[in-house]
Design a protein around this motif. Structure first.
Motif, PDB file in Angstrom:
ATOM      1  N   HIS A  97       0.843  -1.207   0.000  1.00 50.39           N
ATOM      2  CA  HIS A  97       0.000   0.000   0.000  1.00 50.39           C
ATOM      3  C   HIS A  97       0.877   1.255   0.000  1.00 50.39           C
ATOM      4  O   HIS A  97       0.620   2.205  -0.753  1.00 50.39           O
ATOM      5  N   VAL A  98       1.904   1.264   0.831  1.00 45.20           N
ATOM      6  CA  VAL A  98       2.810   2.421   0.882  1.00 45.20           C
ATOM      7  C   VAL A  98       3.522   2.575  -0.461  1.00 45.20           C
ATOM      8  O   VAL A  98       3.652   3.693  -0.977  1.00 45.20           O
ATOM      9  N   TRP A  99       3.967   1.470  -1.027  1.00 44.13           N
ATOM     10  CA  TRP A  99       4.646   1.509  -2.329  1.00 44.13           C
ATOM     11  C   TRP A  99       3.713   2.081  -3.399  1.00 44.13           C
ATOM     12  O   TRP A  99       4.095   2.943  -4.186  1.00 44.13           O
ATOM     13  N   LYS A 100       2.486   1.601  -3.399  1.00 45.11           N
ATOM     14  CA  LYS A 100       1.494   2.047  -4.384  1.00 45.11           C
ATOM     15  C   LYS A 100       1.218   3.543  -4.242  1.00 45.11           C
ATOM     16  O   LYS A 100       1.005   4.242  -5.225  1.00 45.11           O
ATOM     17  N   ASN A 101       1.218   4.040  -3.028  1.00 42.70           N
ATOM     18  CA  ASN A 101       0.865   5.432  -2.748  1.00 42.70           C
ATOM     19  C   ASN A 101       2.079   6.248  -2.281  1.00 42.70           C
ATOM     20  O   ASN A 101       1.943   7.152  -1.462  1.00 42.70           O
ATOM     21  N   TRP A 102       3.260   5.935  -2.802  1.00 40.12           N
ATOM     22  CA  TRP A 102       4.503   6.517  -2.305  1.00 40.12           C
ATOM     23  C   TRP A 102       4.511   8.042  -2.380  1.00 40.12           C
ATOM     24  O   TRP A 102       4.851   8.709  -1.402  1.00 40.12           O
ATOM     25  N   ARG A 103       4.168   8.616  -3.509  1.00 42.65           N
ATOM     26  CA  ARG A 103       4.246  10.081  -3.643  1.00 42.65           C
ATOM     27  C   ARG A 103       3.286  10.794  -2.695  1.00 42.65           C
ATOM     28  O   ARG A 103       3.698  11.711  -1.976  1.00 42.65           O
ATOM     29  N   PRO A 104       2.016  10.375  -2.647  1.00 41.27           N
ATOM     30  CA  PRO A 104       1.136  11.044  -1.675  1.00 41.27           C
ATOM     31  C   PRO A 104       1.599  10.816  -0.229  1.00 41.27           C
ATOM     32  O   PRO A 104       1.471  11.704   0.617  1.00 41.27           O
ATOM     33  N   PHE A 105       2.173   9.635   0.014  1.00 43.57           N
ATOM     34  CA  PHE A 105       2.661   9.321   1.360  1.00 43.57           C
ATOM     35  C   PHE A 105       3.791  10.276   1.750  1.00 43.57           C
ATOM     36  O   PHE A 105       3.818  10.796   2.869  1.00 43.57           O
ATOM     37  N   LEU A 106       4.727  10.515   0.821  1.00 45.05           N
ATOM     38  CA  LEU A 106       5.835  11.433   1.115  1.00 45.05           C
ATOM     39  C   LEU A 106       5.348  12.841   1.411  1.00 45.05           C
ATOM     40  O   LEU A 106       5.959  13.560   2.202  1.00 45.05           O
ATOM     41  N   ALA A 107       4.253  13.239   0.790  1.00 46.51           N
ATOM     42  CA  ALA A 107       3.721  14.585   1.009  1.00 46.51           C
ATOM     43  C   ALA A 107       3.327  14.807   2.470  1.00 46.51           C
ATOM     44  O   ALA A 107       3.410  15.925   2.971  1.00 46.51           O
ATOM     45  N   TYR A 108       2.918  13.738   3.150  1.00 51.19           N
ATOM     46  CA  TYR A 108       2.559  13.871   4.573  1.00 51.19           C
ATOM     47  C   TYR A 108       3.741  14.337   5.422  1.00 51.19           C
ATOM     48  O   TYR A 108       3.568  15.021   6.428  1.00 51.19           O
ATOM     49  N   PHE A 109       4.941  13.946   5.030  1.00 48.84           N
ATOM     50  CA  PHE A 109       6.124  14.283   5.822  1.00 48.84           C
ATOM     51  C   PHE A 109       6.511  15.749   5.704  1.00 48.84           C
ATOM     52  O   PHE A 109       7.375  16.218   6.437  1.00 48.84           O
ATOM     53  N   LYS A 110       5.875  16.470   4.807  1.00 48.66           N
ATOM     54  CA  LYS A 110       6.152  17.896   4.646  1.00 48.66           C
ATOM     55  C   LYS A 110       5.271  18.739   5.556  1.00 48.66           C
ATOM     56  O   LYS A 110       5.394  19.952   5.586  1.00 48.66           O
ATOM     57  N   ARG A 111       4.384  18.080   6.295  1.00 49.93           N
ATOM     58  CA  ARG A 111       3.428  18.804   7.138  1.00 49.93           C
ATOM     59  C   ARG A 111       3.597  18.396   8.605  1.00 49.93           C
ATOM     60  O   ARG A 111       4.016  17.277   8.922  1.00 49.93           O
ATOM     61  N   LEU A 112       3.192  19.276   9.481  1.00 51.16           N
ATOM     62  CA  LEU A 112       3.317  19.075  10.921  1.00 51.16           C
ATOM     63  C   LEU A 112       2.519  17.877  11.453  1.00 51.16           C
ATOM     64  O   LEU A 112       3.016  17.162  12.340  1.00 51.16           O
ATOM     65  N   PRO A 113       1.306  17.600  10.978  1.00 43.85           N
ATOM     66  CA  PRO A 113       0.537  16.488  11.554  1.00 43.85           C
ATOM     67  C   PRO A 113       1.260  15.138  11.537  1.00 43.85           C
ATOM     68  O   PRO A 113       1.141  14.367  12.481  1.00 43.85           O
ATOM     69  N   MET A 114       2.015  14.847  10.484  1.00 44.03           N
ATOM     70  CA  MET A 114       2.731  13.562  10.434  1.00 44.03           C
ATOM     71  C   MET A 114       3.808  13.529  11.512  1.00 44.03           C
ATOM     72  O   MET A 114       3.947  12.525  12.223  1.00 44.03           O
ATOM     73  N   ALA A 115       4.563  14.575  11.669  1.00 47.10           N
ATOM     74  CA  ALA A 115       5.604  14.615  12.699  1.00 47.10           C
ATOM     75  C   ALA A 115       4.986  14.484  14.089  1.00 47.10           C
ATOM     76  O   ALA A 115       5.511  13.734  14.937  1.00 47.10           O
ATOM     77  N   LEU A 116       3.868  15.174  14.327  1.00 46.13           N
ATOM     78  CA  LEU A 116       3.192  15.065  15.622  1.00 46.13           C
ATOM     79  C   LEU A 116       2.666  13.653  15.862  1.00 46.13           C
ATOM     80  O   LEU A 116       2.838  13.092  16.947  1.00 46.13           O
TER      81      LEU A 116
END
Length: 169
Positions: free
Chosen positions: A54-73
């Motif tokens: 699932h992560v592989w399939k959605n890699w680009r959208p998944f990486l976008a989460y790391f650019k925002r504060l909610p993922m880090a929190l």
């Protein structure tokens, strides 16, 4: 990625997550523990493969989460919660948060057949006889149960199973 993997990554992740969710809730509330324990452990391990797909399939959208504060929190809070639960065991200070069943087995295993006999509503001679019949050749009334198990070449849990069977009679 092949269309087969692409087509099944998310549905398998969802299905196995739901199994893990239901079995985890049942385990939390101590419902059907024997039925759910193995299921929860093994199918949660199987869940890793479709999750990675699932992560592989959605890699680009998944990486976008790391650019925002909610993922880090979310990751920080998850790590902190995990450490809070693991810390007592990791530091050897489990104390009251340890499994009470294991703690009770340790307490009983430190006792002698004479001390444990009243719990079983038996005499110490009956306990010693049942232990010897169960293969605990080193059994005597004054030796701690854990030492009887070790001296007989068996483990403490096997001895506890023998005592539990004795209580059931």
């Amino acid at each position: 990625m092949s269309s087969l993997l692409s087509r099944y990554a998310t549905p398998l992740t969802t299905g196995l997550f739901l199994v893990s969710l239901v079995s985890g809730i049942a385990l939390f509330f101590h419902l059907g523990t024997a039925a759910f324990h193995g299921m929860h452990e093994w199918l949660s391990m199987v869940l890793v493969a479709p999750f990675l797909l699932h992560v592989w399939k959605n890699w680009r959208p998944f990486l976008a989460y790391f650019k925002r504060l909610p993922m880090a929190l979310a990751l920080g809070l998850s790590l902190a919660a995990g450490l809070a639960f693991a810390w007592p065991s990791l530091t050897g200070n489990a104390g009251a948060s340890a499994n009470p069943t294991v703690a009770m087995v340790s307490i009983i295993a430190a006792g002698t057949p004479t001390e444990v006999a009243p719990l079983l509503e038996k005499t110490d001679a009956e306990v010693v006889a049942a232990l010897k019949e169960g293969g605990f050749t080193a059994a005597d009334a004054a030796t701690p149960l854990s030492e009887i198990a070790t001296a007989s070449g068996q483990n403490t849990m096997a001895l506890m199973a023998t005592l539990a069977a004795m209580k059931a009679k």
